[in-house]
Design a protein around this motif. Structure first.
Motif, PDB file in Angstrom:
ATOM      1  N   THR A   1     106.142  89.033  39.909  1.00 40.50           N
ATOM      2  CA  THR A   1     105.899  88.008  41.229  1.00 40.50           C
ATOM      3  C   THR A   1     104.829  88.282  42.235  1.00 40.50           C
ATOM      4  OG1 THR A   1     107.611  89.316  42.605  1.00 40.50           O
ATOM      5  CG2 THR A   1     108.379  87.199  41.158  1.00 40.50           C
ATOM      6  N   THR A   2     104.412  89.663  42.236  1.00 41.90           N
ATOM      7  CA  THR A   2     103.391  90.091  42.961  1.00 41.90           C
ATOM      8  C   THR A   2     102.348  90.730  41.941  1.00 41.90           C
ATOM      9  OG1 THR A   2     104.714  91.993  43.330  1.00 41.90           O
ATOM     10  CG2 THR A   2     104.701  90.630  45.101  1.00 41.90           C
ATOM     11  N   LYS A   3     101.328  90.305  41.915  1.00 37.83           N
ATOM     12  CA  LYS A   3     100.312  90.589  40.752  1.00 37.83           C
ATOM     13  C   LYS A   3      99.883  92.055  41.098  1.00 37.83           C
ATOM     14  CE  LYS A   3     100.465  86.953  38.483  1.00 37.83           C
ATOM     15  NZ  LYS A   3     101.029  86.853  37.316  1.00 37.83           N
ATOM     16  N   HIS A   4      99.921  92.608  42.493  1.00 39.03           N
ATOM     17  CA  HIS A   4      99.373  93.860  42.918  1.00 39.03           C
ATOM     18  C   HIS A   4     100.266  94.495  43.795  1.00 39.03           C
ATOM     19  CE1 HIS A   4      98.088  91.084  46.416  1.00 39.03           C
ATOM     20  NE2 HIS A   4      98.282  92.277  47.001  1.00 39.03           N
ATOM     21  N   LEU A   5     100.216  95.779  43.976  1.00 41.24           N
ATOM     22  CA  LEU A   5     100.966  96.648  45.174  1.00 41.24           C
ATOM     23  C   LEU A   5      99.937  97.084  45.968  1.00 41.24           C
ATOM     24  CD1 LEU A   5     103.268  98.451  42.781  1.00 41.24           C
ATOM     25  CD2 LEU A   5     103.605  96.356  43.806  1.00 41.24           C
ATOM     26  N   SER A   6     100.334  97.442  47.485  1.00 38.11           N
ATOM     27  CA  SER A   6      99.444  97.830  48.520  1.00 38.11           C
ATOM     28  C   SER A   6      99.795  99.252  48.559  1.00 38.11           C
ATOM     29  CB  SER A   6      99.838  97.139  49.624  1.00 38.11           C
ATOM     30  OG  SER A   6      99.511  95.479  49.627  1.00 38.11           O
ATOM     31  N   ALA A   7      98.852 100.107  48.527  1.00 38.79           N
ATOM     32  CA  ALA A   7      98.916 101.295  48.795  1.00 38.79           C
ATOM     33  C   ALA A   7      99.657 101.937  50.266  1.00 38.79           C
ATOM     34  CB  ALA A   7      97.615 102.079  48.698  1.00 38.79           C
ATOM     35  N   GLY A   8     100.550 102.808  50.060  1.00 40.04           N
ATOM     36  CA  GLY A   8     101.219 103.059  51.274  1.00 40.04           C
ATOM     37  C   GLY A   8     102.252 102.153  51.852  1.00 40.04           C
ATOM     38  N   VAL A   9     102.575 101.040  51.115  1.00 37.56           N
ATOM     39  CA  VAL A   9     103.488  99.849  51.524  1.00 37.56           C
ATOM     40  C   VAL A   9     104.647 100.273  50.375  1.00 37.56           C
ATOM     41  CG1 VAL A   9     104.324  97.632  51.900  1.00 37.56           C
ATOM     42  CG2 VAL A   9     101.802  98.851  52.610  1.00 37.56           C
TER      43      VAL A   9
ATOM     44  N   PHE B   1     109.480 102.460  45.404  1.00 35.42           N
ATOM     45  CA  PHE B   1     108.795 103.459  45.482  1.00 35.42           C
ATOM     46  C   PHE B   1     107.386 103.046  46.233  1.00 35.42           C
ATOM     47  CE2 PHE B   1     106.376 101.464  42.393  1.00 35.42           C
ATOM     48  CZ  PHE B   1     105.028 102.222  42.363  1.00 35.42           C
ATOM     49  N   THR B   2     106.723 104.082  46.811  1.00 34.24           N
ATOM     50  CA  THR B   2     105.464 103.864  47.653  1.00 34.24           C
ATOM     51  C   THR B   2     104.370 104.287  46.973  1.00 34.24           C
ATOM     52  OG1 THR B   2     106.903 104.429  49.711  1.00 34.24           O
ATOM     53  CG2 THR B   2     104.393 104.180  49.948  1.00 34.24           C
ATOM     54  N   PRO B   3     103.592 103.218  46.331  1.00 31.54           N
ATOM     55  CA  PRO B   3     102.491 103.649  45.654  1.00 31.54           C
ATOM     56  C   PRO B   3     101.335 104.247  46.459  1.00 31.54           C
ATOM     57  CG  PRO B   3     102.490 101.216  46.083  1.00 31.54           C
ATOM     58  CD  PRO B   3     103.769 101.843  46.589  1.00 31.54           C
ATOM     59  N   GLN B   4     100.458 105.184  45.725  1.00 32.43           N
ATOM     60  CA  GLN B   4      99.478 105.489  46.402  1.00 32.43           C
ATOM     61  C   GLN B   4      98.052 105.289  45.746  1.00 32.43           C
ATOM     62  OE1 GLN B   4      99.990 107.259  49.337  1.00 32.43           O
ATOM     63  NE2 GLN B   4     102.261 107.168  49.141  1.00 32.43           N
TER      64      GLN B   4
ATOM     65  N   LEU C   1     100.782  97.440  33.956  1.00 34.24           N
ATOM     66  CA  LEU C   1      99.388  98.006  34.601  1.00 34.24           C
ATOM     67  C   LEU C   1      99.459  97.887  35.864  1.00 34.24           C
ATOM     68  CD1 LEU C   1      97.156  99.955  33.633  1.00 34.24           C
ATOM     69  CD2 LEU C   1      95.910  97.828  33.944  1.00 34.24           C
ATOM     70  N   LEU C   2      99.429  99.096  36.945  1.00 40.37           N
ATOM     71  CA  LEU C   2      99.511  98.843  38.277  1.00 40.37           C
ATOM     72  C   LEU C   2      98.366  98.721  38.706  1.00 40.37           C
ATOM     73  CD1 LEU C   2     101.837 101.975  39.212  1.00 40.37           C
ATOM     74  CD2 LEU C   2     102.478  99.546  39.199  1.00 40.37           C
ATOM     75  N   PHE C   3      98.152  97.454  39.351  1.00 41.49           N
ATOM     76  CA  PHE C   3      96.800  97.288  40.331  1.00 41.49           C
ATOM     77  C   PHE C   3      97.269  97.505  41.744  1.00 41.49           C
ATOM     78  CE2 PHE C   3      96.526  94.473  36.707  1.00 41.49           C
ATOM     79  CZ  PHE C   3      95.421  94.635  36.239  1.00 41.49           C
ATOM     80  N   ILE C   4      96.624  98.682  42.178  1.00 45.91           N
ATOM     81  CA  ILE C   4      96.816  98.943  43.735  1.00 45.91           C
ATOM     82  C   ILE C   4      95.726  98.341  44.581  1.00 45.91           C
ATOM     83  CG2 ILE C   4      97.454 101.013  45.304  1.00 45.91           C
ATOM     84  CD1 ILE C   4      99.335 100.842  42.953  1.00 45.91           C
ATOM     85  N   TYR C   5      96.228  97.681  45.501  1.00 48.53           N
ATOM     86  CA  TYR C   5      95.161  97.132  46.551  1.00 48.53           C
ATOM     87  C   TYR C   5      95.441  98.175  47.603  1.00 48.53           C
ATOM     88  CZ  TYR C   5      94.180  92.698  44.783  1.00 48.53           C
ATOM     89  OH  TYR C   5      93.714  91.675  43.976  1.00 48.53           O
TER      90      TYR C   5
END
Length: 831
Positions: free
Chosen positions: A273-281, A326-329, A366-370
């Motif tokens: 549902t979310t194509k990307h994750l936000s760093a620190g969020v 979890f909180t991606p970096q 695959l993790l896409f981190i914004y």
């Protein structure tokens, strides 16, 4: 039969015997088949009544409608195997409703009773037993009608006592059968005990009949076997039911089992549902497994490293969900996250092996981190920050690491945004800022800002220090007034980068001959970025302009600091005085400062009252601006302003000012009282008053034009003398103090005869200064200076301005207009 075969000469004895045996077997087979499938035998005209053991049975005994004079005398019930009555209703000696009832104790006893109405009659047997079964006859005797017989067969049904299910190994099943696997064969047997007649067995799958393998009878137990060769996914949760039934009067006796299969997951996926994750969020990843039963085991991996955090699992009918927070970096970008699903094996037959792996599925993402831009600002690679000086070309690089890409890049110098402007030598291109021919004012902090959908980031600050030769700290020419043989100290202060000053030099540009002469170094001192010149002019040649230069490693100062040395004198008078904030007891008075004479000056204001004879106030100020308070209302005052320096005082500038008149309040109480009394008098003497009033009105009409013309002439002259007074104050210099208030009337233009031209006409209040006009020998007039306030006509006239020394006479404003043949009243009416 053998004898017949022996007598038959055309057939062989053996063949004859064989045929007879086959016929006998066929007859026996037919008899058995008929005994199984044939309905119970009933006599012709017999009613069949079926009852369940323990229920109630009604044996009918209906009789036709009787004639009016006929009645029932006797009713008897017989059972076929008993020759005597088993129940009787005797009404031979009484009315039918009062008949005697009797029941055979050995058969029905008190379980039997007779019920009758106008339509039907029956023998009711409660608590039917199996031995009650048989053929019954009801005999009815009438008073006149023929005796009637009615035959009934009572069939008593005994339902099966119980039904149960077993597996192939003989184990009796409960309501749920767990531990089954896909593709496994399943054998179940249904057992039904008791029942008369013998019950019929039937297998149902979710209440739908299914085919069974075989039916077996052993004593009073009937068996029906069911076989499923390969269990499929659709069998999970299926309810298998075996029912035994031998009558439609009651519900079948049943036994059921629900199948529980271990189902392998058929699909597993991670929600996107979310194509990307936000760093620190903090993020919530969801993995869904479909088709597994019981809920499978989930494990999460990131780049083949097991995540220690356990996911939170929820399960529905066909879906199991595991979520992990979890909180991606930024360092997680590009990593592969994996969700693995294992099937549980919770077989009840092997409780020790509850976590064995039967089947496993997995999916990856695959993790896409914004992340917000990571911004670094640096000076151009070919530049050295400590060697940048005025006139050089420089550039900055803004290095940005952002996902997604930045959509906005801004540049700031000392917190002020910079914009692309080639004409100013400022070029912004992509990630670079170029500055051409830089100046010292371009020194300071430079930062760049980058923004994307995740936020914005300001870079590190790069401090630019532009090297330049010294410049004067004071940006104007300072004037020093000094007398001959008097010493003055002139301070020369400069700014530069770097601040280290290598030296100063001084020179004098003489006013008299224009020569520039170097001043010896013994006449000045140096202290860091300042130099002080001690100078004593002894002749007119030594007055002029002092010049100061400094130098550093960049070079010598291009434009020297300039100081004007003049002979000191007393200051010039103030000029262009303005009146403002006028009220009944205060006002403000401002003037423009004149030349200070080369020395520091201050200002004195004297407030004179009573035509200049009484000193009301004495005020000193460093500027030519004064605020005067505590004045009397509706009064005239003279304001005398002088500039003062060590050399003396300037001529006084005197202005006449007025305070405003306070508002008046009319009191009408007494007038109203007198008016009321007059009204009463007029009411009582109205005829006489009317005659007198008429005579007075006639007299007024005759004399009104003459009186009005005379009053208008007197009023015009009085107004002119009051509004435009002119006074000469001995020993004072009059200047123009122009009032800046907004005009009440749009200026009008007109022409006077001769050389007087009316430029503008405004309404103001009261005059602040008289019009001082001088008359030369030629007869032409000019205004020295004039200033008026509201409700006064102020006229600026162009003409030849005579010299103050040639003024021979001061005339009023009205006199001048009269001599110019100017119709003042006409002009005023036009305005």
């Amino acid at each position: 039969m053998l004898f017949l075969c022996y007598q038959a000469q055309d057939l062989k004895v053996f063949e004859c015997v064989f045929g007879l045996l086959m016929g006998y077997l066929v007859i026996v087979l037919l008899i058995n088949v008929c005994s199984v499938f044939a309905k119970p035998v009933t006599k012709q005209g017999t009613n069949l009544i079926t009852a369940i053991v323990g229920s109630r049975a009604k044996l009918p005994c209906n009789f036709p409608k009787l004639e009016p004079h006929d009645r029932v005398r006797l009713i008897l019930w017989y059972r076929e195997d008993i020759g005597t009555p088993i129940y009787s209703v005797d009404a031979r000696d009484a009315n039918f409703s009062m008949a005697d009832h009797w029941s055979e104790e050995k058969l029905f006893g008190r379980r039997a009773s007779f019920q009758a109405d106008n339509v039907s009659a029956a023998l009711v047997v409660n608590g039917v037993r199996k031995e009650d079964e048989g053929f019954f006859r009801c005999r009815t005797d009438f008073l006149h009608a023929q005796t009637r017989n009615l035959f009934t067969q009572l069939q008593v049904v005994v339902p099966p006592r119980k039904v149960w299910l077993t597996r192939s190994d003989g184990a009796i099943l409960s309501s749920v059968l767990e531990g089954l696997r896909e593709e496994e064969r399943l054998d179940l047997t249904c057992h039904a005990e008791g029942g008369d007649p013998s019950p019929r067995l039937l297998w149902l799958e979710d209440n739908k009949p299914i085919d069974a393998v075989e039916e077996i009878t052993s004593g009073d137990i009937r068996k029906l076997r069911l076989r499923i060769n390969a269990l499929q996914r659709h069998h999970s949760g299926v309810l298998l039911t075996c029912e035994a039934s031998n009558s439609n009067l009651i519900q079948p006796v049943t036994a059921s089992v629900k199948l529980g299969l271990y189902l392998r997951p058929i699909e597993v996926k991670i929600d996107d549902t979310t194509k990307h994750l936000s760093a620190g969020v903090e993020a919530n990843l969801v993995c869904r497994a479909y088709g597994a039963r019981p809920p499978p085991l989930f494990t999460w991996w990131m780049d083949n490293v097991l995540k220690e955090e356990l996911g939170v699992e929820t399960s529905s009918q066909n879906e199991t969900v595991s979520s992990i927070r979890f909180t991606p970096q930024i360092t997680d970008r590009g990593k592969l996250i994996k969700c693995s699903v294992r099937q549980r094996n919770e077989t009840i037959l092997d409780p020790e092996d509850r976590m064995s792996i039967e089947y496993q599925l997995e999916t990856t993402r695959l993790l896409f981190i914004y992340y917000k831009p990571i911004v670094t600002l640096r000076l151009g690679a070919s530049l050295t920050s400590r060697q940048i000086k005025e006139g050089d070309d420089i550039y900055f690089d803004c290095i940005i690491d952002a996902e997604p890409l930045s959509y906005k890049i801004l540049w700031f110098h000392n917190e002020q945004e910079l914009h692309h402007n080639v004409s100013f030598g400022r070029i912004i291109s992509n990630y670079s800022l170029a500055l051409q021919k830089i100046e010292r004012k371009m020194s300071g902090k430079y930062v760049c800002l980058a923004a994307n959908s995740e936020g914005q980031t300001v870079s590190n600050a790069v401090v630019l220090d532009v090297l330049y030769s010294p410049v004067c700290k004071i940006k104007f020419t300072k004037v020093y007034g000094v007398g001959r043989h008097e010493e003055i100290s002139i301070l020369c202060e400069v700014e530069s980068s770097p601040k280290d000053i290598k030296g100063f030099r001084w020179a004098l540009n003489s006013t008299s001959n224009g020569k520039i002469t170097e001043i010896p170094s013994v006449n000045y001192t140096i202290d860091g970025s300042t130099s002080t010149l001690k100078y004593v002019p002894s002749s007119d040649v030594e007055f002029g302009t002092a010049l100061c230069w400094a130098k550093n490693i960049v070079g010598e100062q291009k434009i020297p600091c300039v100081f004007q040395i003049v002979a000191a004198e007393r200051p010039d008078p103030v000029r262009n005085c303005t009146l403002s904030n006028q009220s009944t007891d205060s006002l403000s008075f401002q003037c423009l400062e004149g030349f200070s004479g080369g020395l520091e000056q201050h200002f004195l204001l004297k407030v004179l009252a009573s035509n200049g004879t009484v000193l009301r106030d004495n005020i000193s100020s460093s500027t030519a601006a004064f605020s005067i308070r505590g004045l009397n209302p509706d009064s005239m005052f003279l304001l005398s302003v002088q500039a003062v320096n060590p050399k003396g005082r300037s001529d006084a500038v005197v202005s006449k000012v007025f305070t405003l008149r306070p508002p008046e309040t009319q009191k009408n109480t007494e007038a109203n009282s007198k008016s009321s009394k007059s009204g009463d008098f007029l009411t009582e003497n109205s005829p006489l008053i009317g005659a007198i009033t008429g005579a007075v009105l006639c007299l007024l009409l005759m004399t009104a034009p003459i009186v009005l013309a005379f009053l208008r002439s007197i009023r015009s002259r009085r107004l002119e003398r009051e509004r435009y007074p002119l006074e000469t104050i001995s020993g004072a210099t009059f200047v123009h103090c122009q009032v800046r208030d907004k005009p009440d009337v749009v200026p009008q233009k007109g022409n006077l005869r001769g050389k007087i031209n009316v430029k503008s006409f405004h309404h103001f209040h009261t005059p602040t200064e008289s019009d001082i006009l001088c008359k030369e020998s030629t007869g032409s007039y000019g205004i020295i200076k004039s200033s008026m306030r509201k409700n006064i006509a102020s006229t600026i006239m162009e003409g030849q301005l005579g010299d103050k020394s040639s003024c021979s006479k001061t005339k009023s404003y009205l006199d001048i207009l009269t001599e110019a043949n100017y119709d003042y009243q006409k002009h005023e009416s036009e305005v």
